[in-house]
Structures are given as structure tokens and as C-alpha cells.
Scaffold this motif. Structure first.
Motif, PDB file in Angstrom:
ATOM      1  N   ARG A 107       0.833  -1.195   0.000  1.00  0.00           N
ATOM      2  CA  ARG A 107       0.000   0.000   0.000  1.00  0.00           C
ATOM      3  C   ARG A 107       0.871   1.249   0.000  1.00  0.00           C
ATOM      4  O   ARG A 107       1.745   1.407   0.855  1.00  0.00           O
ATOM      5  N   ARG A 151      -7.003   1.013  -6.642  1.00  0.00           N
ATOM      6  CA  ARG A 151      -8.328   0.385  -6.707  1.00  0.00           C
ATOM      7  C   ARG A 151      -9.466   1.381  -6.477  1.00  0.00           C
ATOM      8  O   ARG A 151     -10.603   1.120  -6.865  1.00  0.00           O
ATOM      9  N   ARG A 162     -15.149  -1.681  -0.069  1.00  0.00           N
ATOM     10  CA  ARG A 162     -14.270  -2.462   0.810  1.00  0.00           C
ATOM     11  C   ARG A 162     -15.047  -3.562   1.522  1.00  0.00           C
ATOM     12  O   ARG A 162     -14.588  -4.709   1.608  1.00  0.00           O
ATOM     13  N   ALA A 192     -15.957  -6.248  -0.968  1.00  0.00           N
ATOM     14  CA  ALA A 192     -14.817  -7.063  -1.393  1.00  0.00           C
ATOM     15  C   ALA A 192     -14.548  -8.179  -0.395  1.00  0.00           C
ATOM     16  O   ALA A 192     -14.144  -9.282  -0.776  1.00  0.00           O
ATOM     17  N   LYS A 193     -14.775  -7.907   0.884  1.00  0.00           N
ATOM     18  CA  LYS A 193     -14.538  -8.907   1.918  1.00  0.00           C
ATOM     19  C   LYS A 193     -15.725  -9.841   2.078  1.00  0.00           C
ATOM     20  O   LYS A 193     -15.565 -11.052   2.299  1.00  0.00           O
ATOM     21  N   TYR A 231     -10.704   4.942   4.621  1.00  0.00           N
ATOM     22  CA  TYR A 231     -11.121   3.568   4.968  1.00  0.00           C
ATOM     23  C   TYR A 231     -10.826   2.609   3.819  1.00  0.00           C
ATOM     24  O   TYR A 231     -10.342   1.490   4.029  1.00  0.00           O
ATOM     25  N   PHE A 232     -11.092   3.035   2.598  1.00  0.00           N
ATOM     26  CA  PHE A 232     -10.822   2.192   1.427  1.00  0.00           C
ATOM     27  C   PHE A 232      -9.321   2.018   1.224  1.00  0.00           C
ATOM     28  O   PHE A 232      -8.844   0.912   0.940  1.00  0.00           O
ATOM     29  N   TRP A 233      -8.564   3.100   1.352  1.00  0.00           N
ATOM     30  CA  TRP A 233      -7.110   3.067   1.127  1.00  0.00           C
ATOM     31  C   TRP A 233      -6.405   2.114   2.092  1.00  0.00           C
ATOM     32  O   TRP A 233      -5.444   1.445   1.718  1.00  0.00           O
ATOM     33  N   ALA A 265      -7.111  -0.738   3.051  1.00  0.00           N
ATOM     34  CA  ALA A 265      -7.167  -2.140   2.643  1.00  0.00           C
ATOM     35  C   ALA A 265      -6.691  -2.308   1.204  1.00  0.00           C
ATOM     36  O   ALA A 265      -6.953  -3.343   0.585  1.00  0.00           O
ATOM     37  N   GLU A 266      -5.970  -1.317   0.669  1.00  0.00           N
ATOM     38  CA  GLU A 266      -5.586  -1.345  -0.744  1.00  0.00           C
ATOM     39  C   GLU A 266      -4.857  -2.616  -1.140  1.00  0.00           C
ATOM     40  O   GLU A 266      -5.115  -3.199  -2.196  1.00  0.00           O
ATOM     41  N   LYS A 269      -5.091  -5.537  -0.008  1.00  0.00           N
ATOM     42  CA  LYS A 269      -5.859  -6.774   0.184  1.00  0.00           C
ATOM     43  C   LYS A 269      -6.835  -7.057  -0.955  1.00  0.00           C
ATOM     44  O   LYS A 269      -7.316  -8.193  -1.067  1.00  0.00           O
ATOM     45  N   TYR A 270      -7.136  -6.063  -1.780  1.00  0.00           N
ATOM     46  CA  TYR A 270      -8.140  -6.256  -2.822  1.00  0.00           C
ATOM     47  C   TYR A 270      -7.639  -7.231  -3.887  1.00  0.00           C
ATOM     48  O   TYR A 270      -6.524  -7.106  -4.389  1.00  0.00           O
TER      49      TYR A 270
END
Length: 304
Positions: free
Chosen positions: A34, A140, A200, A203-204, A293-295, A297-298, A300-301
Motif C-alpha cells: 500500500r 483500486r 471495501r 470485497a470482503k 477507509y478504502f485506502w 485495505a488497498e 488486500k483487494y
């Protein structure tokens, strides 16, 4: 008798440290790591042309197999408005006491559809595009942003029909129409932020996409799309906190501001107090908070 010098074996931690130092010395970095937040913003801005082209292509392809083609971009929200008018305006009598009810309703439906479709598309932004995520390297966040931009483009097409409806009901062009621009910008930022949060989460847990239509339908019914929140609050005895929550509902805030901008009979007294503070606050909270919040988990996508 000669002595033999033995080098003590290196531990795994030492070996890992040596490799890290070697990689750093040659300018290598971890694949898929990330980036920092400023670098991530820079990368996203560098892909702005891709984001715009991707959104336009998705919008063009959306109705490519339908015989009426892009006409459905306008026809779909109009048909929804017609159904809501029959059920709420005629059968349930929500139109009583609401001047210019048809423009009032159509404006609410169009603005709400913008938020609803942005969030639904954002929920599937990662889980529905795993092939693209795994095949190419790009920030992403470009995906939920492009889907929200696609919905903004569709709303702008729909606004053409809305303007025609306003003229048909005798509502003239007014200086207040300029307020549409800041309202749309603030709502777009809000939609992008919420879309990133849902992207996010989706995606999980892909099953969230199946739950979202029920959540969004409930949200729509408390957002004043088909009825006047001010009129309802004046004729009901709800707890104070419930009234404030209904007035501060972000979807209702952007809908009411758009009605205030376009419809002469929708006066400032029908807006909640500090409505612009609500609009800016929700946009900043969702936009900045959702992006961070999205960044986080960058990396992990697309994994697993």
C-alpha cells in the motif's frame, strides 16, 4: 595445529533484514504494498483519464442490447416516478398540501436514484471486477470513483427530462438554478465516499450486495422522496431526536436542496436549519473518511 574459524549461522530474522537492506539498496519495494496516502492520491489523479473513459464506456454499454438504447437512461427514472406518483400521490394522498407535486416527486426520484445506484455499483466495484483488479496494477479507488461518475453522467441526462417537466408545469428558469452545481458536487463527493466504504465491505463479504437493496429501500422511505418531510413532521408527534435525524438524513438534505434550487414553490422555510452545513459536513465525512477507509485495505483487494 591450525585453528578453523566458523561463522555463526544467521537467524531467519537476520536473513530477512539482510534481504530488506539489499532490496532497499537497489530501489526495490514489496509488490502490491500500500502506498502512502499522498502518493495514493497522486496515483489516482494520474489515472483521471482512465476513470472518465471507464465511466463513459460503462454508461454507453449499459443499454447497448436494448432496442431503445440510451433512451432508457431517462425512461427508467421517469417510469419509477410515474409508479410512485400513482401509489403515493394518488392512492395514499401524499400530494395533498404539496405544491407542484409532480416536479417535487420527479426531482426527489432523480436525486435519490443517483445516490442509490452509486452505492449499489460501489458495493460490487471490487468483487464484480476481480479479473481487472488481479490483472492490472492501478489504485483500486479508481473503480468506485468511476462507477459514481457513471451515475453522475446518467443523472445529467435525466436532468434534461426534469427541465422539460418543470417547463410543462409552468416553473420558469430562475437564478436559484445555479445552486444545482454545488449541490451536485457535494452529493457526488458523498456518494463516492459511501461507495468506497461499501466497496471495501463488499470485497470482503460479497453477500452484502444481496442485502443492500433492502437497506436502500428503507433509506428511501425515510428520505422524503415521495412526501414532504417538513409537512410530515409538523403533523406528527415524534421524539425530538427522531425529527432531527430525519432532517439531517444526508439523502433528504441533498434532495431538499435540489428542490429548493429548481422549484419556486419549495421555500427556504421547508429546509432544515443549517442545511448547507449538513450538506458540506456529510460530503466531507463520507468523502474523506470513506477514502481513507478504502485506502487502508488497498493491498488486500483481489487477494485470496
Amino acid at each position: 595445529m591450525s585453528q578453523v574459524l566458523h561463522t555463526p549461522p544467521s537467524t531467519p530474522a537476520q536473513a530477512e533484514g539482510d534481504l530488506a537492506a539489499l532490496a532497499a539498496r537497489h530501489g526495490l519495494s514489496v509488490s502490491g504494498a500500500r502506498p502512502s496516502l499522498p502518493e495514493y492520491v497522486r496515483q489516482l489523479w494520474a489515472r483521471r483519464h482512465f476513470i472518465t473513459a471507464f465511466a463513459t464506456a460503462k454508461l454507453t454499454a449499459q443499454y447497448s442490447e436494448a432496442k431503445l438504447g440510451q433512451i432508457w437512461q431517462v425512461a427508467t427514472p421517469l417510469l419509477n416516478a410515474a409508479v410512485y406518483y400513482f401509489i403515493f400521490g394518488i392512492l395514499l394522498g401524499s400530494s395533498r398540501g404539496v405544491p407542484d407535486y409532480v416536479p417535487f416527486l420527479v426531482t426527489g426520484v432523480f436525486v435519490w436514484t443517483f445516490t442509490q445506484n452509486s452505492i449499489m455499483a460501489g458495493t460490487r466495484a471490487i468483487s464484480g471486477n476481480l479479473g481487472l483488479v488481479r490483472a492490472l496494477h492501478f489504485p483500486r479507488a479508481a473503480l468506485p470513483v468511476s462507477f459514481a461518475l457513471q451515475q453522475l453522467q446518467q443523472l445529467l441526462f435525466s436532468m434534461i427530462a426534469l427541465v422539460v417537466i418543470l417547463f410543462c408545469f409552468g416553473i420558469p428558469v430562475s437564478v436559484s438554478w445555479i445552486l444545482m452545481l454545488p449541490v451536485l458536487v457535494l452529493q457526488f463527493v458523498f456518494n463516492v465516499g459511501v461507495s468506497m466504504v461499501m466497496a471495501r465491505m463488499g470485497a470482503k463479504t460479497p453477500d452484502i450486495a444481496q442485502l443492500m437493496p433492502f437497506i436502500l429501500r428503507t433509506w428511501m422511505y425515510v428520505s422524503g422522496v415521495m412526501f414532504s418531510i417538513t409537512k410530515t413532521l409538523n403533523h406528527t408527534h415524534l421524539p425530538y431526536i427522531v425529527k432531527r435525524l430525519l432532517e439531517g438524513n444526508p439523502a433528504a438534505v441533498y434532495i431538499d436542496l435540489m428542490r429548493f434550487a429548481l422549484i419556486d414553490s419549495f421555500h427556504a422555510k421547508q429546509l432544515p436549519h443549517h442545511v448547507w452545513a449538513y450538506a458540506v459536513g456529510w460530503a466531507l465525512l463520507a468523502g474523506v473518511g470513506g477514502f481513507i477507509y478504502f485506502w487502508k485495505a488497498e493491498e488486500k483487494y483481489g487477494r485470496g
